[in-house]
Design a protein around this motif. Structure first.
Motif, mmCIF file in Angstrom:
data_model
loop_
_atom_site.group_PDB
_atom_site.id
_atom_site.type_symbol
_atom_site.label_atom_id
_atom_site.label_comp_id
_atom_site.label_asym_id
_atom_site.label_seq_id
_atom_site.Cartn_x
_atom_site.Cartn_y
_atom_site.Cartn_z
ATOM 1 N N VAL A 54 33.332 88.807 47.732
ATOM 2 C CA VAL A 54 34.319 87.744 47.516
ATOM 3 C C VAL A 54 35.708 88.255 47.868
ATOM 4 C CG1 VAL A 54 32.934 86.683 45.695
ATOM 5 C CG2 VAL A 54 34.689 88.357 45.088
ATOM 6 N N VAL A 55 36.556 87.309 48.229
ATOM 7 C CA VAL A 55 37.964 87.599 48.489
ATOM 8 C C VAL A 55 38.771 86.917 47.397
ATOM 9 C CG1 VAL A 55 39.874 87.349 50.111
ATOM 10 C CG2 VAL A 55 37.557 87.739 50.969
ATOM 11 N N VAL A 56 39.558 87.693 46.657
ATOM 12 C CA VAL A 56 40.331 87.169 45.530
ATOM 13 C C VAL A 56 41.762 86.941 45.982
ATOM 14 C CG1 VAL A 56 41.046 87.563 43.147
ATOM 15 C CG2 VAL A 56 38.858 88.464 43.963
ATOM 16 N N ASN A 83 31.730 101.417 44.183
ATOM 17 C CA ASN A 83 32.832 101.432 45.167
ATOM 18 C C ASN A 83 33.041 100.049 45.781
ATOM 19 O OD1 ASN A 83 33.087 104.268 44.821
ATOM 20 N ND2 ASN A 83 31.380 104.571 46.245
ATOM 21 N N ALA A 84 33.008 99.018 44.894
ATOM 22 C CA ALA A 84 32.985 97.636 45.366
ATOM 23 C C ALA A 84 34.314 97.176 45.937
ATOM 24 C CB ALA A 84 32.581 96.712 44.221
ATOM 25 N N GLU A 85 35.428 97.688 45.412
ATOM 26 C CA GLU A 85 36.732 97.169 45.823
ATOM 27 C C GLU A 85 37.163 97.812 47.135
ATOM 28 O OE1 GLU A 85 39.728 96.967 42.860
ATOM 29 O OE2 GLU A 85 38.317 96.635 41.235
ATOM 30 N N VAL A 144 35.670 92.204 47.368
ATOM 31 C CA VAL A 144 34.992 92.864 46.249
ATOM 32 C C VAL A 144 33.504 92.559 46.394
ATOM 33 C CG1 VAL A 144 34.847 93.146 43.755
ATOM 34 C CG2 VAL A 144 37.022 92.511 44.807
ATOM 35 N N GLU A 145 32.658 93.579 46.297
ATOM 36 C CA GLU A 145 31.235 93.419 46.581
ATOM 37 C C GLU A 145 30.411 93.376 45.295
ATOM 38 O OE1 GLU A 145 30.360 96.625 49.197
ATOM 39 O OE2 GLU A 145 31.330 95.697 50.935
ATOM 40 N N PHE A 146 29.360 92.541 45.315
ATOM 41 C CA PHE A 146 28.488 92.344 44.160
ATOM 42 C C PHE A 146 27.034 92.306 44.627
ATOM 43 C CE2 PHE A 146 32.518 90.572 42.837
ATOM 44 C CZ PHE A 146 32.607 90.864 41.486
#
Length: 202
Positions: free
Chosen positions: A45-47, A88-90, A95-97
């Motif tokens: 996702v892009v916040v 290391n999601a960010e 941001v990865e899920f």
């Protein structure tokens, strides 16, 4: 005469059976996916970044959790599940899920809600309007429609994950800034917003 009539009926019946059998060969049976068959999907996702500083919210968005809510072709709830943030999601742009979802052979709508309020009353897609934030609680949301949730092989899984890459989340509130440029004899001391809602839907 009666024997001839009976024989004709038998021949017609046999012909009908043969024709029915030939037609059955052309029937295509769709792939059946049972409820207990799940698929693990990676998504990102892009916040949106805050544009101005406020006392209520930080400039840096904080994701306390992300829920994935899936509805079927009739807009009825299939699953609401918490996604797991990846190691290391960010990164600089997302941001990865990871999430485990039930496979489904028909069209679905998939909602991604960060900092999601309680979903205990969600039974259909129309109930999404009951998700409300207030005070200093921010939330982020997006809806992605898909033709199905089948990932029985690597190709189908890759197609799904491509739809779920860099999903642009929408922030549940607005930022306001006032700028006075090239105004003679005017100094901005401050401003006040009126008729400001105290809560809003996700």
């Amino acid at each position: 005469m009666q024997k001839t009539f009976t024989m004709k009926r038998i021949i017609l019946a046999i012909t009908a059976i043969i024709a029915l059998a030939a037609c059955n060969k052309d029937i295509i049976v769709p792939e059946i996916v049972t409820d207990n068959e799940n698929v693990v999907l990676d998504f990102s996702v892009v916040v949106p970044e805050a544009q101005t500083v406020t006392k209520a919210f930080s400039d840096t968005p904080v994701i306390g959790g992300l829920k994935v809510i899936v509805f079927d072709q009739n807009s009825l709830l299939l699953k609401a599940v918490d996604a797991t943030i990846a190691d290391n999601a960010e990164t600089t742009d997302r941001v990865e899920f990871t999430v485990t979802l039930p496979q489904h052979p028909s069209a679905c709508s998939v909602h991604f809600v960060a900092n999601c309020p309680a979903t205990t009353n969600i039974m259909s897609e129309a109930d999404m309007t009951s998700l409300v934030t207030s005070g200093t609680q921010d939330a982020y949301w997006q809806r992605i429609p898909v033709d199905n949730l089948i990932a029985s092989n690597a190709t189908l899984k890759a197609q799904l994950e491509a739809k779920f890459t860099k999903i642009p989340l929408i922030r549940s509130f607005a930022k306001v800034s006032v700028v006075a440029n090239n105004v003679t004899g005017f100094n901005l001391q401050g401003y006040t917003l009126i008729n400001v809602p105290t809560s809003g839907t996700v």
